[in-house]
Design a protein around this motif. Structure first.
Motif, PDB file in Angstrom:
ATOM      1  N   LYS A  21       6.474  -3.428  -1.190  1.00  0.00           N
ATOM      2  CA  LYS A  21       5.349  -3.084  -2.057  1.00  0.00           C
ATOM      3  C   LYS A  21       4.141  -2.656  -1.232  1.00  0.00           C
ATOM      4  O   LYS A  21       3.432  -1.717  -1.579  1.00  0.00           O
ATOM      5  CB  LYS A  21       4.984  -4.280  -2.949  1.00  0.00           C
ATOM      6  CG  LYS A  21       6.016  -4.572  -4.028  1.00  0.00           C
ATOM      7  CD  LYS A  21       5.587  -5.750  -4.877  1.00  0.00           C
ATOM      8  CE  LYS A  21       6.601  -6.058  -5.973  1.00  0.00           C
ATOM      9  NZ  LYS A  21       6.205  -7.225  -6.790  1.00  0.00           N
ATOM     10  N   ALA A  22       3.908  -3.381  -0.114  1.00  0.00           N
ATOM     11  CA  ALA A  22       2.784  -3.026   0.751  1.00  0.00           C
ATOM     12  C   ALA A  22       2.981  -1.642   1.359  1.00  0.00           C
ATOM     13  O   ALA A  22       2.039  -0.856   1.468  1.00  0.00           O
ATOM     14  CB  ALA A  22       2.618  -4.065   1.859  1.00  0.00           C
ATOM     15  N   ALA A  23       4.230  -1.343   1.753  1.00  0.00           N
ATOM     16  CA  ALA A  23       4.512  -0.029   2.319  1.00  0.00           C
ATOM     17  C   ALA A  23       4.271   1.061   1.284  1.00  0.00           C
ATOM     18  O   ALA A  23       3.709   2.122   1.588  1.00  0.00           O
ATOM     19  CB  ALA A  23       5.951   0.022   2.821  1.00  0.00           C
ATOM     20  N   ARG A  24       4.707   0.819   0.040  1.00  0.00           N
ATOM     21  CA  ARG A  24       4.475   1.805  -1.008  1.00  0.00           C
ATOM     22  C   ARG A  24       2.980   1.980  -1.262  1.00  0.00           C
ATOM     23  O   ARG A  24       2.498   3.089  -1.484  1.00  0.00           O
ATOM     24  CB  ARG A  24       5.194   1.382  -2.294  1.00  0.00           C
ATOM     25  CG  ARG A  24       6.708   1.572  -2.236  1.00  0.00           C
ATOM     26  CD  ARG A  24       7.308   1.523  -3.629  1.00  0.00           C
ATOM     27  NE  ARG A  24       7.163   0.211  -4.250  1.00  0.00           N
ATOM     28  CZ  ARG A  24       8.054  -0.763  -4.142  1.00  0.00           C
ATOM     29  NH1 ARG A  24       9.160  -0.577  -3.446  1.00  0.00           N
ATOM     30  NH2 ARG A  24       7.862  -1.926  -4.742  1.00  0.00           N
ATOM     31  N   ALA A  25       2.252   0.839  -1.230  1.00  0.00           N
ATOM     32  CA  ALA A  25       0.801   0.917  -1.449  1.00  0.00           C
ATOM     33  C   ALA A  25       0.126   1.708  -0.333  1.00  0.00           C
ATOM     34  O   ALA A  25      -0.815   2.473  -0.570  1.00  0.00           O
ATOM     35  CB  ALA A  25       0.202  -0.489  -1.521  1.00  0.00           C
ATOM     36  N   GLU A  55      -3.872  -5.786  -6.215  1.00  0.00           N
ATOM     37  CA  GLU A  55      -2.864  -6.660  -6.818  1.00  0.00           C
ATOM     38  C   GLU A  55      -1.500  -5.974  -6.873  1.00  0.00           C
ATOM     39  O   GLU A  55      -0.460  -6.642  -6.795  1.00  0.00           O
ATOM     40  CB  GLU A  55      -3.306  -7.088  -8.218  1.00  0.00           C
ATOM     41  CG  GLU A  55      -2.455  -8.217  -8.792  1.00  0.00           C
ATOM     42  CD  GLU A  55      -3.059  -8.803 -10.061  1.00  0.00           C
ATOM     43  OE1 GLU A  55      -2.664  -9.909 -10.434  1.00  0.00           O
ATOM     44  OE2 GLU A  55      -3.925  -8.139 -10.666  1.00  0.00           O
ATOM     45  N   GLU A  56      -1.499  -4.649  -6.962  1.00  0.00           N
ATOM     46  CA  GLU A  56      -0.243  -3.911  -7.052  1.00  0.00           C
ATOM     47  C   GLU A  56       0.567  -3.952  -5.765  1.00  0.00           C
ATOM     48  O   GLU A  56       1.753  -3.612  -5.773  1.00  0.00           O
ATOM     49  CB  GLU A  56      -0.529  -2.455  -7.439  1.00  0.00           C
ATOM     50  CG  GLU A  56      -1.146  -2.294  -8.824  1.00  0.00           C
ATOM     51  CD  GLU A  56      -1.458  -0.842  -9.147  1.00  0.00           C
ATOM     52  OE1 GLU A  56      -1.003   0.042  -8.374  1.00  0.00           O
ATOM     53  OE2 GLU A  56      -2.152  -0.590 -10.149  1.00  0.00           O
ATOM     54  N   THR A  57      -0.035  -4.360  -4.647  1.00  0.00           N
ATOM     55  CA  THR A  57       0.696  -4.403  -3.385  1.00  0.00           C
ATOM     56  C   THR A  57       1.730  -5.526  -3.332  1.00  0.00           C
ATOM     57  O   THR A  57       2.650  -5.491  -2.525  1.00  0.00           O
ATOM     58  CB  THR A  57      -0.263  -4.599  -2.202  1.00  0.00           C
ATOM     59  OG1 THR A  57      -0.886  -5.904  -2.290  1.00  0.00           O
ATOM     60  CG2 THR A  57      -1.346  -3.521  -2.189  1.00  0.00           C
ATOM     61  N   GLY A  58       1.584  -6.556  -4.173  1.00  0.00           N
ATOM     62  CA  GLY A  58       2.487  -7.697  -4.132  1.00  0.00           C
ATOM     63  C   GLY A  58       2.199  -8.678  -3.011  1.00  0.00           C
ATOM     64  O   GLY A  58       2.917  -9.679  -2.846  1.00  0.00           O
ATOM     65  N   LEU A  59       1.141  -8.471  -2.252  1.00  0.00           N
ATOM     66  CA  LEU A  59       0.836  -9.319  -1.102  1.00  0.00           C
ATOM     67  C   LEU A  59      -0.017 -10.536  -1.446  1.00  0.00           C
ATOM     68  O   LEU A  59      -0.360 -11.325  -0.554  1.00  0.00           O
ATOM     69  CB  LEU A  59       0.114  -8.495  -0.029  1.00  0.00           C
ATOM     70  CG  LEU A  59       0.962  -7.423   0.669  1.00  0.00           C
ATOM     71  CD1 LEU A  59       0.105  -6.632   1.647  1.00  0.00           C
ATOM     72  CD2 LEU A  59       2.147  -8.051   1.384  1.00  0.00           C
ATOM     73  N   PHE A  60      -0.331 -10.710  -2.743  1.00  0.00           N
ATOM     74  CA  PHE A  60      -1.235 -11.795  -3.117  1.00  0.00           C
ATOM     75  C   PHE A  60      -0.639 -12.705  -4.185  1.00  0.00           C
ATOM     76  O   PHE A  60      -1.358 -13.486  -4.803  1.00  0.00           O
ATOM     77  CB  PHE A  60      -2.578 -11.207  -3.556  1.00  0.00           C
ATOM     78  CG  PHE A  60      -3.189 -10.326  -2.503  1.00  0.00           C
ATOM     79  CD1 PHE A  60      -3.903 -10.877  -1.462  1.00  0.00           C
ATOM     80  CD2 PHE A  60      -3.003  -8.944  -2.525  1.00  0.00           C
ATOM     81  CE1 PHE A  60      -4.448 -10.074  -0.459  1.00  0.00           C
ATOM     82  CE2 PHE A  60      -3.541  -8.134  -1.536  1.00  0.00           C
ATOM     83  CZ  PHE A  60      -4.258  -8.704  -0.500  1.00  0.00           C
ATOM     84  N   SER A  61       0.658 -12.621  -4.398  1.00  0.00           N
ATOM     85  CA  SER A  61       1.352 -13.555  -5.288  1.00  0.00           C
ATOM     86  C   SER A  61       1.464 -14.910  -4.601  1.00  0.00           C
ATOM     87  O   SER A  61       1.223 -15.044  -3.393  1.00  0.00           O
ATOM     88  CB  SER A  61       2.749 -13.031  -5.607  1.00  0.00           C
ATOM     89  OG  SER A  61       3.549 -13.028  -4.420  1.00  0.00           O
ATOM     90  N   ASP A  62       1.835 -15.955  -5.355  1.00  0.00           N
ATOM     91  CA  ASP A  62       2.021 -17.277  -4.752  1.00  0.00           C
ATOM     92  C   ASP A  62       3.029 -17.213  -3.610  1.00  0.00           C
ATOM     93  O   ASP A  62       2.796 -17.775  -2.526  1.00  0.00           O
ATOM     94  CB  ASP A  62       2.508 -18.276  -5.803  1.00  0.00           C
ATOM     95  CG  ASP A  62       1.396 -18.728  -6.742  1.00  0.00           C
ATOM     96  OD1 ASP A  62       0.237 -18.278  -6.565  1.00  0.00           O
ATOM     97  OD2 ASP A  62       1.684 -19.527  -7.654  1.00  0.00           O
TER      98      ASP A  62
END
Length: 339
Positions: A21-25, A55-62
């Motif tokens: 997700k971070a790479a896509r972001a 938030e769309e990067t997925g790097l801040f989920s639990d």
């Protein structure tokens, strides 16, 4: 007590998903969301908010935060709580906690359940997946504000619902990128009422303390920003501010130096010397551009002498995180932090 720990294979999967997700972001057009010409005009000049897509990067989920806490260097991690002090001008000062040998999942659980404030310092610089997103954040800002170059550092703040950040200022330019939860930021003007030069000067040689003297009368003069997920905030250099978290919150705080911040900090070191050793009462706001430049040159030299000795106090640990205790906090006999 419910644990947040995931099975090892699930943790690896979560990390892989977050990295993808971070790479896509990082490849997406911009982390900024709908930035306008008005925001370009106001950036660093006015108190303002804007939209972003962190938030769309997925790097801040639990799951991602647990993974981050597991791999982040301990000497770059602060786990704090707020405590009353004997000085009414400095309410809610931070107390340093001992988190050693505490699983990352329990640190996150403590932040959700107690009075914990976690600062994952330079997380956005240290780890490649987060660094890719930081580069995209400031690449977007550079493009939006005229091709400027930013040398930004970014930390991640994980805050309890009742966490309070004391009234303070930052020595460099800062941007707050809010990702999860709801928090309220109170921001004040840069003038002698809310940030006296004497208070500013005293913090320039202290690496641990940016707190300013505060009274309840200040509240009527604050600009109030109630931030929702996906909102960011910026304000003029050195604006005093404090933060109340309304829910469990996750934010990214980034800082960068500019010629203005470097000149001001160095000039105010010169003013501190003039005030302390020569009985003068200089004010930065009253100096012209040439005087500020001259004082800045002198201040950069003085900074390397005993006239501007380091005044950083010893960082004392006064509590520890204990997952077996309600609220997760246990007071300890104070000792110097060495981890």
């Amino acid at each position: 007590m419910t644990t947040l720990a995931a099975p090892r294979n699930m943790a690896k999967t979560s990390r892989k998903d977050a990295s993808l997700k971070a790479a896509r972001a990082a490849m997406s057009p911009s982390i900024l969301d709908g930035w306008t010409d008005t925001e370009t005009q106001n950036f660093q000049r006015e108190i303002m908010t804007f939209r972003h897509k962190l938030e769309e990067t997925g790097l801040f989920s639990d799951e991602a935060l647990i993974d981050l806490l597991e791999r982040h260097p301990s000497h770059m991690l602060d786990v704090c709580t707020m405590g009353a002090t004997d000085d009414p001008l400095y309410p809610n000062r931070f107390r340093t906690g001992d988190f050693r040998d505490v699983p990352a999942a329990d640190i996150l659980a403590a932040a959700k359940a107690g009075r914990i404030w976690v600062n994952v310092r330079q997380a956005m610089n240290v780890h490649e997946d987060y660094k890719a997103v930081l580069d995209k954040m400031y690449g977007g800002l550079a493009e939006a504000t005229g091709g400027r170059v930013f040398n930004a550092k970014g930390g991640i703040l994980i805050s309890s619902p009742v966490a309070r950040v004391p009234y303070h200022f930052d020595k460099t330019e800062v941007v707050l990128w809010h990702v999860r939860g709801q928090k309220t930021v109170y921001v004040w003007p840069v003038d002698q009422t809310f940030i006296p030069d004497t208070a500013h000067e005293s913090k320039l040689t202290n690496m641990l303390d940016d707190d300013l003297p505060y009274t309840a009368e200040f509240e009527d003069h604050a600009t109030v920003l109630r931030l929702q997920p996906g909102q960011g905030a910026s304000w003029p250099l050195n604006s005093p501010h404090r933060v109340d978290n309304e829910t469990f919150c996750v934010s990214v705080t980034t800082e960068f130096s500019t010629s203005e911040s470097g000149t001001k900090n160095a000039a105010m070191i010169t003013n501190a010397v003039l005030r302390r050793y020569f009985g003068m009462n200089p004010l930065y706001a009253q100096d012209g551009a040439m005087t500020r430049q001259m004082k800045s040159i002198i201040g950069r030299i003085v900074r390397r002498t005993p006239l501007a000795a380091d005044t950083t106090h010893t960082d004392l640990v006064t509590f520890k995180i204990d997952p077996k205790v309600e609220g997760y906090l246990v007071d300890v006999e104070p000792f110097e932090r060495t981890f």
